[in-house]
Scaffold this motif. Structure first.
Motif, PDB file in Angstrom:
ATOM      1  N   ASP A 159      28.318  46.466  40.180  1.00 60.50           N
ATOM      2  CA  ASP A 159      27.871  45.066  40.112  1.00 60.50           C
ATOM      3  C   ASP A 159      28.845  44.171  40.880  1.00 60.50           C
ATOM      4  OD1 ASP A 159      25.780  45.773  38.485  1.00 60.50           O
ATOM      5  OD2 ASP A 159      26.681  45.021  36.628  1.00 60.50           O
ATOM      6  N   TYR A 160      28.299  43.092  41.448  1.00 67.02           N
ATOM      7  CA  TYR A 160      29.169  42.039  41.977  1.00 67.02           C
ATOM      8  C   TYR A 160      28.497  40.692  41.734  1.00 67.02           C
ATOM      9  CZ  TYR A 160      26.484  40.866  46.225  1.00 67.02           C
ATOM     10  OH  TYR A 160      25.526  40.426  47.107  1.00 67.02           O
ATOM     11  N   CYS A 161      29.310  39.648  41.710  1.00 64.90           N
ATOM     12  CA  CYS A 161      28.795  38.309  41.409  1.00 64.90           C
ATOM     13  C   CYS A 161      29.604  37.272  42.184  1.00 64.90           C
ATOM     14  CB  CYS A 161      28.886  38.053  39.898  1.00 64.90           C
ATOM     15  SG  CYS A 161      28.414  36.390  39.390  1.00 64.90           S
ATOM     16  N   VAL A 162      28.905  36.262  42.694  1.00 63.10           N
ATOM     17  CA  VAL A 162      29.561  35.184  43.442  1.00 63.10           C
ATOM     18  C   VAL A 162      29.287  33.860  42.730  1.00 63.10           C
ATOM     19  CG1 VAL A 162      29.753  33.990  45.650  1.00 63.10           C
ATOM     20  CG2 VAL A 162      29.216  36.436  45.602  1.00 63.10           C
ATOM     21  N   ARG A 163      30.354  33.139  42.413  1.00 59.83           N
ATOM     22  CA  ARG A 163      30.232  31.828  41.787  1.00 59.83           C
ATOM     23  C   ARG A 163      31.274  30.904  42.424  1.00 59.83           C
ATOM     24  NH1 ARG A 163      30.934  35.027  37.617  1.00 59.83           N
ATOM     25  NH2 ARG A 163      32.865  33.965  36.986  1.00 59.83           N
ATOM     26  N   GLY A 164      30.820  30.065  43.332  1.00 61.76           N
ATOM     27  CA  GLY A 164      31.750  29.167  44.014  1.00 61.76           C
ATOM     28  C   GLY A 164      32.818  29.947  44.753  1.00 61.76           C
ATOM     29  N   GLY A 165      34.080  29.693  44.410  1.00 57.27           N
ATOM     30  CA  GLY A 165      35.186  30.392  45.063  1.00 57.27           C
ATOM     31  C   GLY A 165      35.605  31.648  44.332  1.00 57.27           C
ATOM     32  N   ILE A 166      34.799  32.102  43.379  1.00 62.30           N
ATOM     33  CA  ILE A 166      35.134  33.296  42.602  1.00 62.30           C
ATOM     34  C   ILE A 166      34.192  34.442  42.964  1.00 62.30           C
ATOM     35  CG2 ILE A 166      35.245  34.306  40.298  1.00 62.30           C
ATOM     36  CD1 ILE A 166      36.026  31.591  39.221  1.00 62.30           C
ATOM     37  N   LEU A 167      34.774  35.611  43.229  1.00 63.97           N
ATOM     38  CA  LEU A 167      33.993  36.808  43.532  1.00 63.97           C
ATOM     39  C   LEU A 167      34.415  37.905  42.563  1.00 63.97           C
ATOM     40  CD1 LEU A 167      32.073  38.486  45.304  1.00 63.97           C
ATOM     41  CD2 LEU A 167      33.947  38.831  46.911  1.00 63.97           C
ATOM     42  N   ASP A 168      33.479  38.336  41.719  1.00 64.47           N
ATOM     43  CA  ASP A 168      33.725  39.426  40.772  1.00 64.47           C
ATOM     44  C   ASP A 168      33.141  40.721  41.317  1.00 64.47           C
ATOM     45  OD1 ASP A 168      34.868  37.602  39.064  1.00 64.47           O
ATOM     46  OD2 ASP A 168      33.087  37.370  37.800  1.00 64.47           O
ATOM     47  N   ILE A 169      33.922  41.798  41.269  1.00 61.02           N
ATOM     48  CA  ILE A 169      33.495  43.096  41.788  1.00 61.02           C
ATOM     49  C   ILE A 169      33.908  44.186  40.799  1.00 61.02           C
ATOM     50  CG2 ILE A 169      33.616  44.735  43.710  1.00 61.02           C
ATOM     51  CD1 ILE A 169      34.676  42.444  45.449  1.00 61.02           C
ATOM     52  N   PHE A 170      32.983  45.072  40.471  1.00 53.87           N
ATOM     53  CA  PHE A 170      33.316  46.208  39.604  1.00 53.87           C
ATOM     54  C   PHE A 170      33.393  47.451  40.483  1.00 53.87           C
ATOM     55  CE2 PHE A 170      32.828  47.374  34.869  1.00 53.87           C
ATOM     56  CZ  PHE A 170      33.818  48.323  34.971  1.00 53.87           C
ATOM     57  N   SER A 171      34.583  47.740  40.997  1.00 54.16           N
ATOM     58  CA  SER A 171      34.807  48.897  41.856  1.00 54.16           C
ATOM     59  C   SER A 171      34.909  50.167  41.012  1.00 54.16           C
ATOM     60  CB  SER A 171      36.095  48.708  42.658  1.00 54.16           C
ATOM     61  OG  SER A 171      36.444  49.892  43.356  1.00 54.16           O
ATOM     62  N   PRO A 172      34.325  51.280  41.461  1.00 52.82           N
ATOM     63  CA  PRO A 172      34.386  52.537  40.697  1.00 52.82           C
ATOM     64  C   PRO A 172      35.794  53.056  40.434  1.00 52.82           C
ATOM     65  CG  PRO A 172      32.693  52.667  42.378  1.00 52.82           C
ATOM     66  CD  PRO A 172      33.460  51.406  42.642  1.00 52.82           C
ATOM     67  N   LEU A 173      36.776  52.571  41.177  1.00 56.18           N
ATOM     68  CA  LEU A 173      38.129  53.088  41.036  1.00 56.18           C
ATOM     69  C   LEU A 173      38.810  52.623  39.752  1.00 56.18           C
ATOM     70  CD1 LEU A 173      40.201  54.858  42.513  1.00 56.18           C
ATOM     71  CD2 LEU A 173      41.043  52.790  43.659  1.00 56.18           C
ATOM     72  N   TYR A 174      38.279  51.549  39.129  1.00 52.09           N
ATOM     73  CA  TYR A 174      38.974  50.945  37.997  1.00 52.09           C
ATOM     74  C   TYR A 174      38.079  50.866  36.749  1.00 52.09           C
ATOM     75  CZ  TYR A 174      41.759  49.432  41.993  1.00 52.09           C
ATOM     76  OH  TYR A 174      42.499  49.409  43.151  1.00 52.09           O
ATOM     77  N   PRO A 175      38.714  50.834  35.562  1.00 57.74           N
ATOM     78  CA  PRO A 175      37.932  50.753  34.322  1.00 57.74           C
ATOM     79  C   PRO A 175      37.426  49.346  33.998  1.00 57.74           C
ATOM     80  CG  PRO A 175      40.276  50.901  33.811  1.00 57.74           C
ATOM     81  CD  PRO A 175      40.145  51.085  35.301  1.00 57.74           C
ATOM     82  N   GLN A 176      37.969  48.310  34.665  1.00 57.14           N
ATOM     83  CA  GLN A 176      37.511  46.938  34.456  1.00 57.14           C
ATOM     84  C   GLN A 176      37.152  46.303  35.798  1.00 57.14           C
ATOM     85  OE1 GLN A 176      40.967  47.375  33.282  1.00 57.14           O
ATOM     86  NE2 GLN A 176      40.394  48.017  31.203  1.00 57.14           N
ATOM     87  N   PRO A 177      36.306  45.277  35.773  1.00 58.54           N
ATOM     88  CA  PRO A 177      35.969  44.566  37.011  1.00 58.54           C
ATOM     89  C   PRO A 177      37.130  43.724  37.521  1.00 58.54           C
ATOM     90  CG  PRO A 177      34.907  43.524  35.127  1.00 58.54           C
ATOM     91  CD  PRO A 177      35.547  44.775  34.613  1.00 58.54           C
ATOM     92  N   LEU A 178      37.089  43.426  38.801  1.00 55.27           N
ATOM     93  CA  LEU A 178      38.128  42.646  39.481  1.00 55.27           C
ATOM     94  C   LEU A 178      37.609  41.245  39.756  1.00 55.27           C
ATOM     95  CD1 LEU A 178      40.901  42.713  41.129  1.00 55.27           C
ATOM     96  CD2 LEU A 178      39.452  43.207  43.120  1.00 55.27           C
ATOM     97  N   ARG A 179      38.427  40.241  39.479  1.00 55.88           N
ATOM     98  CA  ARG A 179      38.063  38.854  39.792  1.00 55.88           C
ATOM     99  C   ARG A 179      38.966  38.338  40.909  1.00 55.88           C
ATOM    100  NH1 ARG A 179      36.541  35.315  34.953  1.00 55.88           N
ATOM    101  NH2 ARG A 179      34.602  36.431  35.453  1.00 55.88           N
ATOM    102  N   MET A 180      38.337  37.907  42.004  1.00 57.34           N
ATOM    103  CA  MET A 180      39.054  37.329  43.142  1.00 57.34           C
ATOM    104  C   MET A 180      38.823  35.825  43.142  1.00 57.34           C
ATOM    105  SD  MET A 180      37.755  40.043  46.040  1.00 57.34           S
ATOM    106  CE  MET A 180      38.356  38.941  47.323  1.00 57.34           C
ATOM    107  N   GLU A 181      39.880  35.070  43.124  1.00 59.99           N
ATOM    108  CA  GLU A 181      39.767  33.618  43.252  1.00 59.99           C
ATOM    109  C   GLU A 181      40.190  33.247  44.663  1.00 59.99           C
ATOM    110  OE1 GLU A 181      41.560  31.343  40.190  1.00 59.99           O
ATOM    111  OE2 GLU A 181      40.808  32.623  38.573  1.00 59.99           O
ATOM    112  N   MET A 182      39.283  32.577  45.375  1.00 55.11           N
ATOM    113  CA  MET A 182      39.503  32.291  46.790  1.00 55.11           C
ATOM    114  C   MET A 182      39.473  30.785  47.055  1.00 55.11           C
ATOM    115  SD  MET A 182      37.266  35.337  48.606  1.00 55.11           S
ATOM    116  CE  MET A 182      38.102  35.024  50.183  1.00 55.11           C
TER     117      MET A 182
END
Length: 360
Positions: A159-182
């Protein structure tokens, strides 16, 4: 251990039962500290063997990884379990980039299923670093090429999600999703968070994005893939209406549910687990007789499903392009320094051998 040291040929081990095998495997790993691939007959056996190995390995239990088979019949264009796809991608990537040698447990189906080449997986992997600039639109395009799906809330791998300057990505390499603030093209911060509470679990300086599925399809590849679909469809006498549906789906959805069935059209040549493992890898077959039966059953099912798809006017890649047959899998095991667990031979009233019951 003396008989295993420096041995480049396979060894048969007869008579061990149940957890005895896992104990021996863990002892071999502790002694040699080399990558091991353990082949089991079924999914249920795989889970059990993983638990047993983790128990015997104790503090080294984290080296045990499970490469699960897909829980779908071959050639079914249905949504595969995102967790299964994520687990497979993570294990394959760790095999290519491993530090500490792993103990990989998989079913015979998992061994026979062809997958994306190592080069394609490594080329896709994207290192994201806090404080560096990043083209967000290109990253989103790459996510979709790797089978990610846009969602309102990121809950599952892929899954991935875009909200304004925030991009959430659930990469298979990790047990939790990653949140990028841009801020513009600048990555201001990276953190893993709980998809349930949305609270931060850990702040990090870098993270790696892997494909969500084993099929990767960039938009610039599409014309070539469409040409190969038409060529293969012509060879198989696939109805024109079916070909149009397959092509239209790829054009509108890209990598979608069931795209793994078409992987042979995306890459020049698919690879197998034998390609992913290094030369210093020891293969173990927990129950040769049962593994052989499961392999032959799987091979027959794949062939039957392929023929059924063609009879119903569908489109599918020939089994030899997407699966190893048992003969090829057995040849690969023979070339490796494989430890084969076998049962004591059982004879019927006429002195003929009969299949032994599974010891797992």
């Amino acid at each position: 251990m003396a008989s295993l040291s420096g041995c480049d040929e396979g060894i048969d081990c007869i008579g061990l039962q149940k957890a005895d095998k896992a104990y021996l495997i863990s002892t071999i790993y502790r002694h040699f500290h080399e990558c091991m691939v353990v082949i089991v007959p079924s999914f249920k056996d795989g889970r059990r063997v993983c638990d047993e190995l983790r128990f015997f390995l104790g503090t080294e239990a984290s080296v045990v990884q499970y490469l699960p088979p897909y829980n779908l019949l071959p050639y079914k264009f249905l949504a595969s379990d995102s967790e299964t796809a994520a687990n497979r991608i993570r294990v394959l990537y760790n095999l290519v980039n491993q530090g500490v040698p792993s103990v990989i447990v998989t079913t015979i189906d998992g061994l026979m299923k062809r997958t994306l080449p190592r080069a394609s997986l490594c080329d896709y992997a994207e290192l994201i670093m806090s404080g560096e600039e990043l083209d967000r639109e290109k990253l989103i395009e790459k996510l979709e090429a790797g089978g990610y799906e846009r969602a309102a809330i990121v809950e599952e791998p892929g899954d991935y999600c875009v909200r304004g300057g925030i991009l959430d990505i659930f990469s298979p390499l990790y047990p939790q999703p990653l949140r990028m603030e841009m801020f513009g093209d600048l990555v201001e911060s990276l953190r893993f968070y709980s998809p349930v509470s949305q609270r931060t679990v850990k702040e990090v300086q870098e993270a790696i994005i892997l494909p969500a599925k084993e099929a990767i399809l960039d938009r610039h590849q599409l014309p070539g893939v469409i040409g190969r679909i038409r060529e293969e469809a012509s060879r198989l006498n696939t109805p024109v209406t079916t070909v149009r549906k397959v092509i239209d789906r790829l054009k509108t959805e890209g990598v979608n549910s069931g795209s793994e069935n078409l992987m042979a059209l995306f890459d020049a040549e698919l690879e197998t687990l034998f390609d992913y493992t290094r030369t210093k890898t020891r293969y173990v077959v927990t129950d040769y007789e049962q593994v052989k039966m499961a392999a032959e059953t799987s091979e027959n099912l794949v062939r039957k499903q392929f023929e059924t798809v063609l009879e119903e006017g569908g489109f599918a890649m020939p089994p030899e392009k997407t699966y190893l047959d048992w003969e090829a899998a057995q040849a690969g095991l023979t070339r490796s320094k494989t430890l084969m667990f076998k049962a004591f031979p059982m004879l019927d009233g006429q002195g003929e051998s009969i299949p032994a019951p599974s010891q797992y």
